[in-house]
Design an enzyme around this catalytic site. Sequence first.
Site, PDB file in Angstrom:
ATOM      1  N   ASP A  25       0.714  -1.222  -0.020  1.00 32.41           N
ATOM      2  CA  ASP A  25       0.002   0.040   0.217  1.00 32.41           C
ATOM      3  C   ASP A  25       0.945   1.338   0.110  1.00 32.41           C
ATOM      4  O   ASP A  25       1.896   1.531   0.739  1.00 32.41           O
ATOM      5  CB  ASP A  25      -0.913  -0.047   1.338  1.00 32.41           C
ATOM      6  CG  ASP A  25      -1.729   1.272   1.359  1.00 32.41           C
ATOM      7  OD1 ASP A  25      -2.749   1.250   0.722  1.00 32.41           O
ATOM      8  OD2 ASP A  25      -1.121   2.037   2.217  1.00 32.41           O
TER       9      ASP A  25
ATOM     10  N   LYS B 260     -10.828  -0.201  -5.254  1.00 34.31           N
ATOM     11  CA  LYS B 260     -10.640  -1.494  -5.113  1.00 34.31           C
ATOM     12  C   LYS B 260     -11.313  -2.338  -6.553  1.00 34.31           C
ATOM     13  O   LYS B 260     -12.248  -2.649  -6.169  1.00 34.31           O
ATOM     14  CB  LYS B 260     -11.257  -2.009  -3.685  1.00 34.31           C
ATOM     15  CG  LYS B 260     -11.222  -3.527  -3.470  1.00 34.31           C
ATOM     16  CD  LYS B 260     -11.653  -3.940  -2.243  1.00 34.31           C
ATOM     17  CE  LYS B 260     -11.469  -5.252  -1.777  1.00 34.31           C
ATOM     18  NZ  LYS B 260     -12.278  -5.866  -0.633  1.00 34.31           N
TER      19      LYS B 260
ATOM     20  N   LEU C 246      -4.706  -6.680   0.665  1.00 33.72           N
ATOM     21  CA  LEU C 246      -4.501  -8.148   0.830  1.00 33.72           C
ATOM     22  C   LEU C 246      -5.597  -8.849  -0.033  1.00 33.72           C
ATOM     23  O   LEU C 246      -5.370  -9.881  -0.697  1.00 33.72           O
ATOM     24  CB  LEU C 246      -4.849  -8.667   2.393  1.00 33.72           C
ATOM     25  CG  LEU C 246      -3.905  -8.040   3.397  1.00 33.72           C
ATOM     26  CD1 LEU C 246      -4.000  -8.502   4.684  1.00 33.72           C
ATOM     27  CD2 LEU C 246      -2.372  -7.921   2.964  1.00 33.72           C
TER      28      LEU C 246
ATOM     29  N   LYS D 155     -10.567 -15.768   1.556  1.00 33.07           N
ATOM     30  CA  LYS D 155     -11.506 -14.904   0.506  1.00 33.07           C
ATOM     31  C   LYS D 155     -10.512 -13.664  -0.056  1.00 33.07           C
ATOM     32  O   LYS D 155      -9.777 -13.277   0.681  1.00 33.07           O
ATOM     33  CB  LYS D 155     -12.841 -14.039   1.248  1.00 33.07           C
ATOM     34  CG  LYS D 155     -13.628 -15.069   1.790  1.00 33.07           C
ATOM     35  CD  LYS D 155     -15.185 -14.583   1.706  1.00 33.07           C
ATOM     36  CE  LYS D 155     -15.413 -13.687   3.061  1.00 33.07           C
ATOM     37  NZ  LYS D 155     -16.657 -13.448   3.395  1.00 33.07           N
TER      38      LYS D 155
ATOM     39  N   THR E  72       1.941   3.496  13.790  1.00 31.30           N
ATOM     40  CA  THR E  72       1.787   4.680  12.899  1.00 31.30           C
ATOM     41  C   THR E  72       0.356   4.735  12.320  1.00 31.30           C
ATOM     42  O   THR E  72       0.337   5.575  11.436  1.00 31.30           O
ATOM     43  CB  THR E  72       2.785   4.164  11.601  1.00 31.30           C
ATOM     44  OG1 THR E  72       2.547   3.023  11.179  1.00 31.30           O
ATOM     45  CG2 THR E  72       4.226   4.334  12.138  1.00 31.30           C
TER      46      THR E  72
ATOM     47  N   GLU F 176     -14.095  -5.589  14.631  1.00 35.79           N
ATOM     48  CA  GLU F 176     -14.274  -7.227  14.450  1.00 35.79           C
ATOM     49  C   GLU F 176     -13.725  -7.936  15.595  1.00 35.79           C
ATOM     50  O   GLU F 176     -14.235  -8.961  15.949  1.00 35.79           O
ATOM     51  CB  GLU F 176     -13.111  -7.333  13.252  1.00 35.79           C
ATOM     52  CG  GLU F 176     -13.752  -6.713  11.983  1.00 35.79           C
ATOM     53  CD  GLU F 176     -14.839  -7.740  11.176  1.00 35.79           C
ATOM     54  OE1 GLU F 176     -15.216  -8.515  11.564  1.00 35.79           O
ATOM     55  OE2 GLU F 176     -15.445  -7.221  10.160  1.00 35.79           O
TER      56      GLU F 176
END
Length: 449
Positions: A107, A141, A174, A208, A238, A250
């Site tokens: 990224d 994305k 990812l 996934k 960071t 989550e």
Amino acid sequence: MLSPNDCSRSPQTRFDLVQVNGAWTRQTEQRQGAEGKLSHAKIHEKKSEHGVSWTVISPIVFTYRVIQCQNLLDPRNDTLLWGHLGDEELKGAAGNSKPVKRFIVIDETVHRLYGSQVVSYFESRDIVCKILPLPTTEENKCMELVTKILEEVHEFGLDRRSEPIIAIGGGVCLDVVGLAASLYRRRTPYIRVPTTVLAYVDASVGAKTGVNFASGKNKLGSYVPPVATFLDRSFFPTLPMRQISNGMAEMLKMALMKHLGLFQLLEAEGRRLLDTKLQSDGTNSSEHEDSAAASTRIAIETMLEELAPNLWEDDLDRLVDFGHLVSPELEMRVLPALLHGEAVNIDMSFMVYVAHQRGLLTADEKHRIIRCMLGLELPVWHQDCTLVLIHKSLQERLRHSAGSLRIPLPTGLGQAEIFHDMIEENILSQAYEKWTDELAPSGNKHSTC
């Protein structure tokens, strides 16, 4: 014309598959003990006057490692380079004289922060590498990003069996790299290195991959796990505080669904874990586990418990879907206003009210959950999460879940059940009204459309 009854009456022969001198041959199951390599696959053959049919049963086994580690980018740490290999594979790699190559997608924000360390790591080991920084955000994305990766990988050249692609970044990075790897040469191994809390406890440990398509979240994707995921909390300092909170949604999801101890830990220590960005306090050891180490470990363990038996989601009854009934539609509608974990938490907050309205949670349990969410600085209500949107999301759920709602709801603190029936309209409306009255800011109390 061949009828179903004709098919059922046709004799069936079951064959094992045995490899001798490189060739696979069928052998009837009665011929057990034959020499050669026996496959787990089987072929069932039926003959009738209309022809022959074969049913192939071929189990597919994936083995992947999830490794918690520290200081992953320290050149003295072998994990990033060789941690995906077992002992025997490692011996083979050590004896290989050809140059080692690695293709790294990172990224672009992570690259600004850690790019020089990544370069130093591979240069210190004389690795031939290509580092590709990309803007991996939810807004872009898409398949174009996947194609960009594939073009660069093709130009760089990789041994698809021994040179895994490495993804370093958040969940979007990812997911995108995983999809690219699953497509290149029909499946190229890849490694996940999550740098956000959300990716650490969620996206990195399953199978996934995906990108957004046709205004839908993750409408294109595959189920192909990485060969390894390397988890290092030293990336977290960071991160902006909002990203820490985003990921902890989550963790809270897994706590509410199946782990009372994790809920109690987040309830008591959540604010401190947030403020310290999930860093250990110096007391962590083999004999003592501090709250940061314990909370992340339990989140990973509970997630793996749910994902491993159902990696391809053949079973649509999934506790990990809690918070993911309304949130995909909400997140895409207001993009980029809400982060993924924030949308998930708004969904969970509403479903807690639904659970209470159905008599599954006590008033005290409901209030404790909402207080915990607020303590983690997570949003618990949003003006765009309307009854119209909730109804639309429920209908979408029915369409894609074999006609059953399959909604996980808490039935206490740290326990849950999956409910298949449609939520009664009066329950939904009453829960929504109470949710809005108690949690919406003044001025937004009765927004339903």
